[in-house]
Write a protein that holds these residues in place. Structure first.
Motif, PDB file in Angstrom:
ATOM      1  N   ALA A  27       0.842  -1.186  -0.088  1.00 41.82           N
ATOM      2  CA  ALA A  27      -0.035   0.027  -0.103  1.00 41.82           C
ATOM      3  C   ALA A  27       1.008   1.286   0.050  1.00 41.82           C
ATOM      4  N   GLN A  28       1.819   1.313   0.840  1.00 43.31           N
ATOM      5  CA  GLN A  28       2.825   2.127   0.760  1.00 43.31           C
ATOM      6  C   GLN A  28       3.714   2.679  -0.561  1.00 43.31           C
ATOM      7  N   ALA A  29       4.003   1.465  -0.939  1.00 47.07           N
ATOM      8  CA  ALA A  29       4.457   1.485  -2.575  1.00 47.07           C
ATOM      9  C   ALA A  29       3.793   2.397  -3.451  1.00 47.07           C
ATOM     10  N   THR A  30       2.365   1.904  -3.206  1.00 52.25           N
ATOM     11  CA  THR A  30       1.342   2.580  -4.278  1.00 52.25           C
ATOM     12  C   THR A  30       1.395   3.949  -3.918  1.00 52.25           C
ATOM     13  N   ASP A  31       1.325   4.405  -2.595  1.00 54.68           N
ATOM     14  CA  ASP A  31       1.507   5.918  -2.329  1.00 54.68           C
ATOM     15  C   ASP A  31       2.653   6.388  -2.909  1.00 54.68           C
ATOM     16  N   LEU A  32       3.685   5.802  -2.902  1.00 52.14           N
ATOM     17  CA  LEU A  32       4.987   6.361  -3.566  1.00 52.14           C
ATOM     18  C   LEU A  32       5.019   6.429  -4.989  1.00 52.14           C
ATOM     19  N   GLY A  33       3.932   5.913  -5.561  1.00 56.12           N
ATOM     20  CA  GLY A  33       3.884   5.937  -7.238  1.00 56.12           C
ATOM     21  C   GLY A  33       4.740   4.746  -7.729  1.00 56.12           C
ATOM     22  N   LEU A  34       5.059   3.696  -6.682  1.00 58.27           N
ATOM     23  CA  LEU A  34       5.944   2.592  -7.249  1.00 58.27           C
ATOM     24  C   LEU A  34       5.104   1.540  -7.925  1.00 58.27           C
ATOM     25  N   PRO A  35       5.609   0.458  -8.657  1.00 62.58           N
ATOM     26  CA  PRO A  35       4.703  -0.605  -8.855  1.00 62.58           C
ATOM     27  C   PRO A  35       4.519  -1.353  -7.743  1.00 62.58           C
ATOM     28  N   THR A  36       3.510  -2.472  -7.689  1.00 58.95           N
ATOM     29  CA  THR A  36       3.425  -3.122  -6.601  1.00 58.95           C
ATOM     30  C   THR A  36       3.818  -4.883  -6.891  1.00 58.95           C
ATOM     31  N   PRO A  37       3.863  -5.512  -6.067  1.00 61.84           N
ATOM     32  CA  PRO A  37       4.117  -7.078  -6.130  1.00 61.84           C
ATOM     33  C   PRO A  37       2.985  -7.802  -7.115  1.00 61.84           C
ATOM     34  N   GLU A  38       1.617  -6.945  -6.694  1.00 64.83           N
ATOM     35  CA  GLU A  38       0.664  -7.526  -7.452  1.00 64.83           C
ATOM     36  C   GLU A  38       0.291  -6.923  -8.792  1.00 64.83           C
ATOM     37  N   ASN A  39       1.033  -5.959  -9.167  1.00 65.86           N
ATOM     38  CA  ASN A  39       0.939  -5.460 -10.344  1.00 65.86           C
ATOM     39  C   ASN A  39       2.227  -4.631 -10.701  1.00 65.86           C
ATOM     40  N   PRO A  40       3.351  -5.488 -10.845  1.00 67.02           N
ATOM     41  CA  PRO A  40       4.707  -4.681 -11.373  1.00 67.02           C
ATOM     42  C   PRO A  40       4.895  -3.927 -12.273  1.00 67.02           C
ATOM     43  N   GLY A  41       4.046  -4.288 -13.642  1.00 61.75           N
ATOM     44  CA  GLY A  41       4.223  -3.877 -14.760  1.00 61.75           C
ATOM     45  C   GLY A  41       5.320  -4.778 -15.410  1.00 61.75           C
ATOM     46  N   GLY A  42       5.969  -4.173 -16.689  1.00 65.22           N
ATOM     47  CA  GLY A  42       7.003  -4.779 -17.025  1.00 65.22           C
ATOM     48  C   GLY A  42       6.314  -5.810 -18.181  1.00 65.22           C
ATOM     49  N   VAL A  43       7.304  -6.794 -18.576  1.00 70.05           N
ATOM     50  CA  VAL A  43       6.972  -7.581 -19.808  1.00 70.05           C
ATOM     51  C   VAL A  43       7.148  -9.306 -19.333  1.00 70.05           C
ATOM     52  N   GLU A  44       6.060 -10.055 -19.442  1.00 72.24           N
ATOM     53  CA  GLU A  44       6.625 -11.628 -18.952  1.00 72.24           C
ATOM     54  C   GLU A  44       6.868 -12.168 -20.173  1.00 72.24           C
ATOM     55  N   SER A  45       8.213 -13.098 -20.328  1.00 72.82           N
ATOM     56  CA  SER A  45       8.416 -14.123 -21.231  1.00 72.82           C
ATOM     57  C   SER A  45       7.451 -15.243 -21.294  1.00 72.82           C
ATOM     58  N   PRO A  46       6.809 -15.570 -22.472  1.00 70.02           N
ATOM     59  CA  PRO A  46       5.818 -16.594 -22.629  1.00 70.02           C
ATOM     60  C   PRO A  46       6.572 -17.813 -22.255  1.00 70.02           C
ATOM     61  N   THR A  47       7.994 -17.951 -22.372  1.00 73.93           N
ATOM     62  CA  THR A  47       8.673 -19.183 -22.002  1.00 73.93           C
ATOM     63  C   THR A  47       9.091 -19.279 -20.498  1.00 73.93           C
ATOM     64  N   SER A  48       8.616 -18.233 -19.657  1.00 75.94           N
ATOM     65  CA  SER A  48       8.866 -18.194 -18.105  1.00 75.94           C
ATOM     66  C   SER A  48       7.334 -17.599 -17.517  1.00 75.94           C
TER      67      SER A  48
END
Length: 339
Positions: A27-48
């Protein structure tokens, strides 16, 4: 066309990088404008999927070139001895999460450490995340925003803790994976309560001058502001974030590089030509053990990319992880040009 040319020049130069704080809840990370473990963003490889390589195990490799070449030909591989989510740690031991560095993959980084550390009976885990440009290219993992990678690490550690029943993990990381990435997790994502020991191999804790290229790169970035936008669009923010004096590192290192309750060990080599000067790996704070490989084995000279293929580094890390079974370190010759 000219701007694109300079953009590629910066990418090519930067891509040679294997490149008293509080902790924050999600929750604090969200307040800081950071990504969160639930929604980190980025790109996921289909092989991983979920970060875990899904195409089986690769062979034991003893050179960085051999491992990275094999990884490009066979994406989605775990190093032997890792990612057994049924593994139960030995009494008094923590599961170990191996964190790759910039521009490499779980297998490319740990094809040697994985099987040999597993022989000590350790529970080992590793992952891929944030490949740049083409998400199929796992060898471009961890090029993206380090904040996103740190948020993903937070979620991965939680998965390891749940699977193993352990209270804490030990992190062993290379380059970015032993420095700014896990330290961002410790500082901003509550990792201090879930990590007992961070072992960094040639970590770029204070950034890198890129052997003097830092000034030239900053000049190009200032002269052609769209370069940063291009890197971000290609999911390659981590390259500039790891330059000495970057805005990201200034924010991350503000107030100190360590958090209470976590043990820190830095292991590096004076032949590092990626993190320059090599002393930028060290953390000069109480409770941190800084080790130069050449102080232990003067004729052993790994460079930055192949420190995870150093027999001496492997033995030293093994002793750190398996304290009840200490073994004398056997020194061997390793020339700085051996990949």
């Amino acid at each position: 066309m000219r701007l694109k040319k300079f953009g590629r020049a910066v990418v090519a130069a930067a891509a040679t990088m294997a490149l008293a704080v509080g902790t924050a809840t999600a929750a604090q990370a969200t307040d800081l404008g950071l990504p969160t473990p639930e929604n980190p963003g980025g790109v996921e490889s289909p092989t991983s999927p979920g970060g875990v390589p899904a195409n089986g195990y690769g062979p034991d490799k003893h050179t960085w070139v051999g491992a990275t070449t094999y990884a490009r030909m066979h994406p989605g591989l775990s190093p032997m001895g890792t990612n057994d989510f049924t593994c139960t740690p030995q009494p008094g031991e923590s599961p170990v999460v191996l964190v790759p560095g910039t521009g490499t993959s779980a297998y490319g980084a740990w094809a040697m450490f994985g099987p040999h550390l597993a022989q000590r009976g350790l529970c080992l885990f590793t992952f891929n995340y944030n490949p740049s440009g083409n998400p199929v290219d796992e060898m471009a993992s961890f090029n993206g925003d380090i904040r996103q990678s740190a948020a993903f690490l937070a979620g991965f550690v939680d998965r390891v803790l749940e699977a193993t029943g352990a209270e804490k993990v030990t992190l062993v990381g290379h380059s970015q994976g032993g420095g700014p990435l896990p330290r961002a997790y410790l500082k901003w994502y509550g990792g201090a309560e879930k990590v007992d020991h961070l072992i960094g191999l040639s970590p770029n804790n204070h950034g890198t001058t890129m052997m003097g290229l830092k000034g030239a790169i900053n000049y190009l970035v200032n002269k052609y502001p769209n370069i940063e936008e291009k890197l971000s669009a290609d999911n390659m923010d981590a390259l500039l974030q790891q330059l000495e004096g970057s805005e990201f590192l200034t924010e991350l290192n503000d107030g100190g590089l360590t958090v209470p309750g976590v043990k820190y060990t830095v292991l590096t080599t004076k032949y590092d030509t990626t993190v320059t000067p090599y002393t930028n790996a060290f953390i000069d704070e109480p409770g941190v053990e800084n080790i130069l490989i050449q102080d232990v084995c003067p004729m052993h000279a790994p460079t930055h990319p192949n420190i995870t293929y150093s027999s001496v580094a492997l033995q030293m890390v093994g002793n750190m992880l398996d304290a009840d079974n200490q073994q004398p370190v056997r020194c061997g010759w390793m020339p700085p040009y051996l990949k």
